[in-house]
Design a protein around this motif. Structure first.
Motif, PDB file in Angstrom:
ATOM      1  N   PHE A 180       0.844  -1.203   0.000  1.00 48.21           N
ATOM      2  CA  PHE A 180       0.000   0.000   0.000  1.00 48.21           C
ATOM      3  C   PHE A 180       0.875   1.248   0.000  1.00 48.21           C
ATOM      4  O   PHE A 180       2.037   1.214   0.419  1.00 48.21           O
ATOM      5  N   GLN A 181       0.277   2.311  -0.508  1.00 46.36           N
ATOM      6  CA  GLN A 181       0.985   3.581  -0.659  1.00 46.36           C
ATOM      7  C   GLN A 181       0.127   4.696  -0.059  1.00 46.36           C
ATOM      8  O   GLN A 181      -1.099   4.663  -0.182  1.00 46.36           O
ATOM      9  N   PHE A 182       0.784   5.646   0.609  1.00 43.69           N
ATOM     10  CA  PHE A 182       0.080   6.806   1.177  1.00 43.69           C
ATOM     11  C   PHE A 182       0.605   8.089   0.561  1.00 43.69           C
ATOM     12  O   PHE A 182       1.786   8.186   0.229  1.00 43.69           O
ATOM     13  N   GLY A 183      -0.265   9.094   0.517  1.00 45.33           N
ATOM     14  CA  GLY A 183       0.168  10.455   0.230  1.00 45.33           C
ATOM     15  C   GLY A 183      -0.113  11.301   1.463  1.00 45.33           C
ATOM     16  O   GLY A 183      -1.143  11.119   2.118  1.00 45.33           O
ATOM     17  N   PHE A 184       0.804  12.209   1.790  1.00 43.61           N
ATOM     18  CA  PHE A 184       0.661  13.067   2.976  1.00 43.61           C
ATOM     19  C   PHE A 184       0.482  14.515   2.535  1.00 43.61           C
ATOM     20  O   PHE A 184       0.964  14.898   1.455  1.00 43.61           O
ATOM     21  N   PRO A 185      -0.177  15.323   3.376  1.00 41.01           N
ATOM     22  CA  PRO A 185      -0.468  16.699   2.963  1.00 41.01           C
ATOM     23  C   PRO A 185       0.786  17.511   2.634  1.00 41.01           C
ATOM     24  O   PRO A 185       0.761  18.369   1.751  1.00 41.01           O
ATOM     25  N   GLY A 186       1.913  17.240   3.310  1.00 40.70           N
ATOM     26  CA  GLY A 186       3.135  18.012   3.058  1.00 40.70           C
ATOM     27  C   GLY A 186       3.879  17.581   1.806  1.00 40.70           C
ATOM     28  O   GLY A 186       4.933  18.121   1.494  1.00 40.70           O
ATOM     29  N   GLY A 187       3.356  16.572   1.115  1.00 36.50           N
ATOM     30  CA  GLY A 187       3.996  16.149  -0.132  1.00 36.50           C
ATOM     31  C   GLY A 187       4.762  14.835  -0.007  1.00 36.50           C
ATOM     32  O   GLY A 187       5.174  14.252  -1.015  1.00 36.50           O
ATOM     33  N   ALA A 188       4.966  14.345   1.229  1.00 33.78           N
ATOM     34  CA  ALA A 188       5.680  13.061   1.390  1.00 33.78           C
ATOM     35  C   ALA A 188       4.798  11.920   0.888  1.00 33.78           C
ATOM     36  O   ALA A 188       3.565  12.037   0.861  1.00 33.78           O
ATOM     37  N   VAL A 189       5.450  10.837   0.491  1.00 27.64           N
ATOM     38  CA  VAL A 189       4.722   9.619   0.107  1.00 27.64           C
ATOM     39  C   VAL A 189       5.301   8.442   0.910  1.00 27.64           C
ATOM     40  O   VAL A 189       6.426   8.509   1.409  1.00 27.64           O
ATOM     41  N   ALA A 190       4.487   7.393   1.026  1.00 28.45           N
ATOM     42  CA  ALA A 190       4.949   6.195   1.728  1.00 28.45           C
ATOM     43  C   ALA A 190       4.658   4.977   0.881  1.00 28.45           C
ATOM     44  O   ALA A 190       3.674   4.946   0.128  1.00 28.45           O
ATOM     45  N   SER A 191       5.539   3.986   1.005  1.00 28.66           N
ATOM     46  CA  SER A 191       5.364   2.730   0.283  1.00 28.66           C
ATOM     47  C   SER A 191       5.569   1.607   1.298  1.00 28.66           C
ATOM     48  O   SER A 191       6.617   1.537   1.940  1.00 28.66           O
ATOM     49  N   CYS A 192       4.540   0.770   1.488  1.00 30.14           N
ATOM     50  CA  CYS A 192       4.596  -0.217   2.564  1.00 30.14           C
ATOM     51  C   CYS A 192       4.234  -1.603   2.062  1.00 30.14           C
ATOM     52  O   CYS A 192       3.496  -1.758   1.087  1.00 30.14           O
ATOM     53  N   LEU A 193       4.742  -2.592   2.774  1.00 29.74           N
ATOM     54  CA  LEU A 193       4.433  -3.983   2.455  1.00 29.74           C
ATOM     55  C   LEU A 193       4.088  -4.719   3.735  1.00 29.74           C
ATOM     56  O   LEU A 193       4.798  -4.621   4.735  1.00 29.74           O
ATOM     57  N   SER A 194       2.965  -5.438   3.685  1.00 33.56           N
ATOM     58  CA  SER A 194       2.523  -6.264   4.805  1.00 33.56           C
ATOM     59  C   SER A 194       2.449  -7.694   4.299  1.00 33.56           C
ATOM     60  O   SER A 194       1.848  -7.945   3.260  1.00 33.56           O
ATOM     61  N   SER A 195       3.058  -8.644   5.018  1.00 28.40           N
ATOM     62  CA  SER A 195       3.042 -10.013   4.489  1.00 28.40           C
ATOM     63  C   SER A 195       3.065 -11.082   5.574  1.00 28.40           C
ATOM     64  O   SER A 195       3.714 -10.930   6.611  1.00 28.40           O
ATOM     65  N   TYR A 196       2.341 -12.165   5.295  1.00 20.28           N
ATOM     66  CA  TYR A 196       2.385 -13.376   6.114  1.00 20.28           C
ATOM     67  C   TYR A 196       3.223 -14.442   5.419  1.00 20.28           C
ATOM     68  O   TYR A 196       3.196 -15.594   5.803  1.00 20.28           O
ATOM     69  N   ASN A 197       3.939 -14.048   4.362  1.00 20.60           N
ATOM     70  CA  ASN A 197       4.641 -15.054   3.582  1.00 20.60           C
ATOM     71  C   ASN A 197       6.103 -14.708   3.313  1.00 20.60           C
ATOM     72  O   ASN A 197       6.693 -15.206   2.363  1.00 20.60           O
ATOM     73  N   MET A 198       6.695 -13.824   4.146  1.00 18.75           N
ATOM     74  CA  MET A 198       8.110 -13.478   3.963  1.00 18.75           C
ATOM     75  C   MET A 198       8.752 -13.305   5.323  1.00 18.75           C
ATOM     76  O   MET A 198       8.181 -12.643   6.193  1.00 18.75           O
ATOM     77  N   SER A 199       9.930 -13.875   5.499  1.00 17.76           N
ATOM     78  CA  SER A 199      10.633 -13.634   6.762  1.00 17.76           C
ATOM     79  C   SER A 199      11.561 -12.441   6.613  1.00 17.76           C
ATOM     80  O   SER A 199      11.752 -11.943   5.502  1.00 17.76           O
ATOM     81  N   ASN A 200      12.119 -11.997   7.715  1.00 19.99           N
ATOM     82  CA  ASN A 200      13.066 -10.875   7.732  1.00 19.99           C
ATOM     83  C   ASN A 200      12.481  -9.590   7.154  1.00 19.99           C
ATOM     84  O   ASN A 200      13.193  -8.800   6.528  1.00 19.99           O
ATOM     85  N   LEU A 201      11.207  -9.407   7.349  1.00 17.78           N
ATOM     86  CA  LEU A 201      10.581  -8.186   6.843  1.00 17.78           C
ATOM     87  C   LEU A 201      10.216  -7.309   8.043  1.00 17.78           C
ATOM     88  O   LEU A 201       9.158  -7.453   8.636  1.00 17.78           O
ATOM     89  N   ASP A 202      11.145  -6.462   8.444  1.00 15.35           N
ATOM     90  CA  ASP A 202      10.941  -5.643   9.642  1.00 15.35           C
ATOM     91  C   ASP A 202      11.817  -4.396   9.539  1.00 15.35           C
ATOM     92  O   ASP A 202      12.862  -4.284  10.177  1.00 15.35           O
ATOM     93  N   ARG A 203      11.420  -3.476   8.691  1.00 14.21           N
ATOM     94  CA  ARG A 203      12.286  -2.327   8.410  1.00 14.21           C
ATOM     95  C   ARG A 203      11.489  -1.050   8.160  1.00 14.21           C
ATOM     96  O   ARG A 203      10.496  -1.076   7.427  1.00 14.21           O
TER      97      ARG A 203
END
Ligand code: NDP
Length: 371
Positions: A260-283
């Motif tokens: 999923f991706q977010f847009g913020f009012p100040g112009g920043a953007v975010a790119s995120c991943l949520s998964s039950y099928n990958m290890s070492n995903l904590d960053r």
């Protein structure tokens, strides 16, 4: 005794480094070096499962919070916990009779640590019994439920807090401080990667009825919440895409992975991943005009590791649940302010975003958010 002393020294050093005031004491050193005779939050844990066990252990080192009661559907667990933690029979309940807690003057608050789908009714019942509530994340299955829980607590004049343990984590708070004080400059981008490879296909986390969804409800919520406290703004839009490689294990309504991706009012953007099928995903990674901040691991039980453009963050590791309960006792008993909110309203924002992410997956559309 020695390990307890060492723990308290580490805890005090860490809280000291953050300059968090502690109830009624001149300094945090004062707080941990002297016998504590101030108010203590007397807590009953509801749901004696894996996380409840961790919280109970961690609370043994608290000065301002004490485990005094149990609510469980498993009589054998109650027996074991009673002898382990010296809990009197009169403070033990099951899911049918816990409304009687209203007549128990020796319990101030209930910490609800049951499967997600049960939080809504259980929190409302605790509120009606006149006790403060701490509820695990996700607070509820959707924003409508969350709103009802907030209203029930407001009506009963009890506090509602949610187990956002990272809101008390020293390295996380240091990055938030740097961002607030302008040391990173304008925030441009956040990346949040949260996931693990889930095992047993029969567990409640993979049952839509009890979990309310899949990885997003359980672990993706850390990226949602983290995006908000790292960027320091509320997102105004979201887009999302789901990937399912194993429909046998991840049935209808149980997401395996969502980007999923977010847009913020100040112009920043975010790119995120949520998964039950990958290890070492904590960053977590935050890119800003004057610098960057990185946490990896970012939301596990620790030690959390962090660095910024200025170097490594060296704050000592503290047991998250001990600090959380100490600070939540202060919030409930003496209205101490939280540096990052942990109340029902804070959790409701995450639930509104979760609703919007599922809608974006379903429709393929960009969803506008009003938090
Ligand atoms: P577990 O399955 O280990 O424990 C849940 C407990 O809830 C059970 O042991 C049981 O306790 C009780 N329960 C009541 N009804 C049911 C039911 N129908 N099915 C299964 N259990 C039931 O789960 P967790 O402890 O891992 O998770 C509980 C909550 O805590 C979740 O909301 C989860 O998201 C949250 N959590 C938060 C974490 C954090 O870091 N903040 C980490 C892990 C979980 P009993 O036998 O006593 O009735």
């Amino acid at each position: 005794m020695d390990s307890r002393r060492n723990f308290l020294q580490t805890l005090s050093a860490s809280i000291l480094a953050l300059s968090i005031p502690q109830h009624g004491f001149a300094s945090i050193e004062d707080f941990y070096s002297k016998p504590y005779e101030g108010p203590v939050l007397r807590v009953a844990i509801m749901g004696l499962g894996s996380y409840g066990t961790r919280v109970a252990e961690a609370m043994q080192a608290c000065k301002m919070a004490k485990l005094v009661g149990l609510i469980s559907g498993t009589p054998s667990k109650i027996k074991n916990w009673q002898s382990k933690y010296n809990i009197p029979e009169k403070n033990c309940y099951n899911y049918e009779n816990f409304d009687l807690i209203k007549d128990n003057p020796d319990i101030d608050a209930v910490y609800v640590i049951t499967p997600n789908a049960l939080h809504h009714d259980q929190v409302i019942r605790v509120a009606k019994a006149g006790k403060h509530v701490i509820c695990e994340k996700p607070m509820a299955l959707n924003a409508k439920e969350g709103q009802e829980m907030i209203e029930a607590c407001r009506k009963a004049n009890v506090k509602l807090l949610v187990g956002y343990r990272m809101h008390f984590e020293p390295k996380t708070l240091e990055i938030i401080r740097m961002r607030k004080e302008g040391e990173l400059g304008k925030i441009m981008f956040f990346q949040g990667l949260c996931g693990f490879k889930i095992g047993d296909p029969t567990q409640w986390r993979l049952n839509k009825q009890l979990a309310g969804g899949g990885s997003l409800m359980d672990i993706g919520i850390y990226a949602i919440n983290g995006a908000r406290y790292m960027v320091g703004e509320e997102p105004v839009w979201v887009t999302a895409q789901e990937t399912k490689t194993n429909p046998e294990k991840f049935k209808e309504g149980v997401d395996e992975s969502i980007q999923f991706q977010f847009g913020f009012p100040g112009g920043a953007v975010a790119s995120c991943l949520s998964s039950y099928n990958m290890s070492n995903l904590d960053r977590f990674f935050l890119a800003a005009e004057k610098g960057f901040a990185e946490l990896q691991p970012s939301t596990g039980y620790g030690p959390i590791r962090g660095r910024t453009n200025k170097g490594e963050l060296n704050h000592p590791h503290v047991t998250h649940q001990t600090v959380q309960m100490e600070k939540m006792a202060g919030i409930i008993l003496t209205n101490e302010p939280a540096q990052v909110p942990v109340d029902g309203e804070e959790a409701l924002k995450d639930l509104k975003i979760i609703d919007a992410i599922y809608l974006a997956v379903k429709t393929g559309k960009k969803i506008n958010l009003k938090l």
